[in-house]
Design a protein around this motif. Structure first.
Motif, mmCIF file in Angstrom:
data_model
loop_
_atom_site.group_PDB
_atom_site.id
_atom_site.type_symbol
_atom_site.label_atom_id
_atom_site.label_comp_id
_atom_site.label_asym_id
_atom_site.label_seq_id
_atom_site.Cartn_x
_atom_site.Cartn_y
_atom_site.Cartn_z
ATOM 1 N N ILE A 238 60.065 43.563 37.210
ATOM 2 C CA ILE A 238 58.523 43.140 37.156
ATOM 3 C C ILE A 238 57.855 43.767 38.595
ATOM 4 C CG2 ILE A 238 57.166 41.028 37.432
ATOM 5 C CD1 ILE A 238 58.356 41.502 34.774
ATOM 6 N N TYR A 239 56.722 44.295 38.343
ATOM 7 C CA TYR A 239 55.925 45.085 39.385
ATOM 8 C C TYR A 239 54.782 44.408 39.679
ATOM 9 C CZ TYR A 239 53.065 48.526 42.047
ATOM 10 O OH TYR A 239 52.377 49.082 43.023
ATOM 11 N N SER A 240 54.494 43.903 40.809
ATOM 12 C CA SER A 240 53.152 43.175 41.025
ATOM 13 C C SER A 240 52.528 43.798 42.560
ATOM 14 C CB SER A 240 53.211 41.569 40.967
ATOM 15 O OG SER A 240 54.262 41.238 42.006
ATOM 16 N N TYR A 241 51.191 43.678 42.401
ATOM 17 C CA TYR A 241 50.634 44.000 43.607
ATOM 18 C C TYR A 241 49.242 43.227 43.781
ATOM 19 C CZ TYR A 241 47.340 47.306 41.292
ATOM 20 O OH TYR A 241 46.605 47.792 40.769
ATOM 21 N N GLY A 242 48.934 43.086 44.978
ATOM 22 C CA GLY A 242 47.558 42.244 45.309
ATOM 23 C C GLY A 242 46.870 42.637 46.504
ATOM 24 N N PRO A 243 45.465 42.784 46.492
ATOM 25 C CA PRO A 243 44.838 42.900 47.787
ATOM 26 C C PRO A 243 45.109 42.137 48.980
ATOM 27 C CG PRO A 243 43.317 42.037 46.022
ATOM 28 C CD PRO A 243 44.667 42.307 45.354
ATOM 29 N N LEU A 244 44.691 42.493 50.186
ATOM 30 C CA LEU A 244 44.874 41.792 51.231
ATOM 31 C C LEU A 244 44.121 42.287 52.442
ATOM 32 C CD1 LEU A 244 46.046 39.506 52.856
ATOM 33 C CD2 LEU A 244 47.853 41.387 53.627
ATOM 34 N N ARG B 273 53.500 34.101 36.118
ATOM 35 C CA ARG B 273 53.102 33.254 37.076
ATOM 36 C C ARG B 273 54.298 33.256 38.306
ATOM 37 N NH1 ARG B 273 53.972 27.209 34.989
ATOM 38 N NH2 ARG B 273 56.028 27.608 35.617
ATOM 39 N N HIS B 274 55.555 33.334 37.990
ATOM 40 C CA HIS B 274 56.489 33.709 39.190
ATOM 41 C C HIS B 274 56.024 34.866 39.900
ATOM 42 C CE1 HIS B 274 59.821 31.411 36.786
ATOM 43 N NE2 HIS B 274 58.547 30.454 37.151
ATOM 44 N N LYS C 263 50.482 43.494 32.295
ATOM 45 C CA LYS C 263 51.087 42.084 31.679
ATOM 46 C C LYS C 263 49.722 41.134 32.031
ATOM 47 C CE LYS C 263 54.594 42.599 29.643
ATOM 48 N NZ LYS C 263 54.678 42.545 28.052
ATOM 49 N N LEU C 264 49.196 41.413 33.385
ATOM 50 C CA LEU C 264 48.113 40.206 33.567
ATOM 51 C C LEU C 264 47.359 40.844 34.795
ATOM 52 C CD1 LEU C 264 47.239 37.220 33.844
ATOM 53 C CD2 LEU C 264 48.862 36.953 35.540
ATOM 54 N N VAL C 265 45.973 40.594 34.814
ATOM 55 C CA VAL C 265 44.896 40.950 35.883
ATOM 56 C C VAL C 265 44.359 39.660 36.405
ATOM 57 C CG1 VAL C 265 43.008 42.566 36.785
ATOM 58 C CG2 VAL C 265 45.128 43.386 35.113
ATOM 59 N N THR C 266 44.295 39.167 37.603
ATOM 60 C CA THR C 266 43.589 37.906 38.104
ATOM 61 C C THR C 266 42.223 38.404 38.424
ATOM 62 O OG1 THR C 266 44.331 38.254 40.169
ATOM 63 C CG2 THR C 266 45.882 37.047 38.678
ATOM 64 N N ASP C 267 41.376 37.431 38.547
ATOM 65 C CA ASP C 267 40.193 37.434 39.254
ATOM 66 C C ASP C 267 40.251 37.882 40.668
ATOM 67 O OD1 ASP C 267 39.103 36.928 36.762
ATOM 68 O OD2 ASP C 267 38.682 34.629 37.563
ATOM 69 N N GLN C 268 41.259 37.562 41.359
ATOM 70 C CA GLN C 268 41.399 38.209 42.845
ATOM 71 C C GLN C 268 41.971 39.497 43.011
ATOM 72 O OE1 GLN C 268 42.730 35.317 41.443
ATOM 73 N NE2 GLN C 268 40.803 34.100 42.059
ATOM 74 N N GLY C 269 42.063 40.414 41.758
ATOM 75 C CA GLY C 269 42.672 41.607 41.828
ATOM 76 C C GLY C 269 44.006 41.915 41.784
ATOM 77 N N ASN D 263 54.231 37.227 44.801
ATOM 78 C CA ASN D 263 53.322 38.229 45.583
ATOM 79 C C ASN D 263 52.192 37.364 46.404
ATOM 80 O OD1 ASN D 263 50.980 40.184 45.614
ATOM 81 N ND2 ASN D 263 52.700 41.489 45.369
ATOM 82 N N GLY D 264 51.890 36.300 46.000
ATOM 83 C CA GLY D 264 51.050 35.440 47.000
ATOM 84 C C GLY D 264 51.526 34.807 48.015
ATOM 85 N N ALA D 265 52.919 34.437 47.917
ATOM 86 C CA ALA D 265 53.849 34.249 48.890
ATOM 87 C C ALA D 265 53.851 35.413 50.159
ATOM 88 C CB ALA D 265 54.867 33.373 48.795
ATOM 89 N N LEU D 266 54.067 36.372 49.766
ATOM 90 C CA LEU D 266 54.307 37.542 50.518
ATOM 91 C C LEU D 266 52.987 38.021 51.220
ATOM 92 C CD1 LEU D 266 56.208 39.687 51.811
ATOM 93 C CD2 LEU D 266 55.743 41.197 49.865
#
Length: 462
Positions: free
Chosen positions: A135-141, A41-42, A115-121, A47-50
């Motif tokens: 902890i490595y996270s990435y997401g589409p923009l 969640r953290h 660890k986790l994949v969300t519906d938003q990718g 990543n969402g804030a960025l």
């Protein structure tokens, strides 16, 4: 210097024991991996804030010119430094278009554990390399210049959150232990006061009372203690009064019996019998008087020595006054004394009927006995409200010379008859009445008003 009581130490030890068990339990769950900080969640939140910050900065730009690239590099650097990591932006071909680093943080030698994949990718990985973890996270923009991906890599020290959590618990325990000192003093203060008061009671001093204004269990205990002290004081005072009254009131008839007995003995020794029967009859009358007196004193003392039973009767006070007037009527004899009632409607009153009957009989009979011939006894009854407290007020008055304040109070003392020894009675009627009225939470007092002796009884309604 603040004194630490034994009770405080017991409370502190119990608190520390409970907290130690809690810490050991939570620590065990963390150690065994059954309880983990919310890392996924953290990572998603960061990543969402960025992504939102990057989206605002691009603000509809159609191409990534050098000026925008510099601004994005600066934002990524600031954000990455805040979380002790690295951040970068890649286009749909995987090319890095902005970054916070000089050397790529991932060189392909790491092990990535998804660890986790969300519906938003959005994706969250745990990255390990040697004894280091991240902890490595990435997401589409989505942007006008085409789809981008925002990447964030945070260093993660093994069980860092757990250590911080345990340190927080230890700090909480320390603060709580310090705060327990004034709390324990607040708890123990009334207990200490009650202990000192109990010691004074044991020495025969019944005056001390404890503060009962608290609304918790200690307040209930304090009120119970004060009630016990009042009852003890009342019982001891009643016992003392009983002894004093008995010794005082029995002395006179005993002296008269002794005189009669001496006369009878002298006449019998002289061989005479004249007058013997008269003196024997007199001795018998004195014995009857003492027997009746002892009975009355015992009844009066019981009011002090025993806890009164609950008030279980609902009565109409006007009806009780009318019945009392009928019972007392024969006392007027041939003296032409009139009993004049003035009764206003009053609410029903909760009481002990038999006790209240004694009060009304005693006060009314007292008014009749001490009235002048052809006099009048006025009986008033009405409801009265004062200071939000409603009460039934009874006033009984008869003609009588004015009395001093001391005499008006003395009429309620046992055996005080103000010089009317020729009037039948023991001088206990109004003493009985006062004790019963006070047991009902009421008041009774006497006053002289323009040649009238008036007794006022005030009985508060529930």
């Amino acid at each position: 210097m603040m004194k630490v009581s034994r009770l405080y130490l017991k409370i502190l030890l119990a608190f520390v024991l409970v907290l130690a068990v809690t810490i050991v339990g939570i620590g065990g769950l963390l150690k065994m991996g059954h309880m983990r900080p919310p890392l996924n969640r953290h990572a998603l939140n960061r990543n969402g804030a960025l992504k939102r910050i990057i989206g605002l900065e691009i603000d509809g730009a159609a191409e990534l010119d050098p000026e925008l690239r510099n601004r994005l590099n600066r934002i990524l650097t600031i954000y990455a430094n805040a979380f002790d990591g690295e951040a970068w932006i890649a286009n749909e071909r995987g090319e890095i278009v902005a970054q916070s680093y000089r050397t790529p943080p991932l060189d392909g030698g790491e092990e990535l554990d998804l660890k986790l994949v969300t519906d938003q990718g959005d994706h969250v990985y745990f990255v390990s390399k040697g004894d280091q973890g991240s902890i490595y996270s990435y997401g589409p923009l989505k942007t006008p210049m085409g789809p981008l991906s925002v990447h964030l890599l945070n260093k993660w020290i093994t069980r860092n959150e757990e250590i911080w959590f345990m340190e927080g618990l230890a700090l909480m325990a320390t603060v709580a232990a310090l705060l327990l000192i004034p709390v324990s003093r607040r708890i123990t203060r009334p207990m200490i006061q009650m202990t000192r008061s109990a010691q004074r009671l044991a020495r025969g001093d019944f005056s001390p009372r404890v503060d009962e204004n608290r609304k918790d269990e200690m307040g209930t205990l304090a009120r119970t203690f004060n009630h016990m002290a009042s009852s003890l004081e009342k019982m001891v005072r009643g016992g003392r009064e009983l002894t004093a009254n008995l010794s005082h009131e029995l002395r006179s008839p005993l002296a008269r019996i002794r005189v009669s007995q001496q006369i009878v003995l002298e006449r019998l020794e002289a061989g005479r019998t004249d007058g013997v029967v008269k003196h024997v009859r007199r001795m018998e009358a004195e014995i009857d008087h003492m027997d009746s007196l002892i009975d009355q004193i015992m009844k009066l003392s019981k009011l002090d020595l025993q806890e009164p039973p609950p008030r279980a009767d609902m009565v109409n006070m006007n009806e009780m006054l009318e019945e009392a007037a009928e019972r007392v009527g024969p006392l007027t004899g041939g003296r032409s004394i009139r009993l004049q009632p003035h009764l206003a409607p009053v609410p029903f009153f909760r009481c002990r009927r038999q006790d209240l009957r004694i009060v009304l009989d005693n006060v009314l009979s007292n008014a009749v006995k001490y009235s002048q011939d052809n006099g009048r006894v006025d009986i008033h009854c009405e409801a009265e409200r004062k200071n939000d407290q409603e009460a039934v007020v009874i006033r009984i008055s008869n003609g009588y010379p004015d009395l001093t304040g001391e005499e008006l109070e003395a009429v309620f003392a046992p055996f005080r008859r103000l010089g009317y020894d020729n009037v039948e009675g023991h001088g206990l009627g109004l003493a009985f009445a006062r004790k019963i009225v006070e047991d009902h939470g009421g008041t009774i007092h006497a006053e002289s008003v323009n040649g009238t002796f008036r007794v006022t009884i005030k009985l508060p309604l529930d």
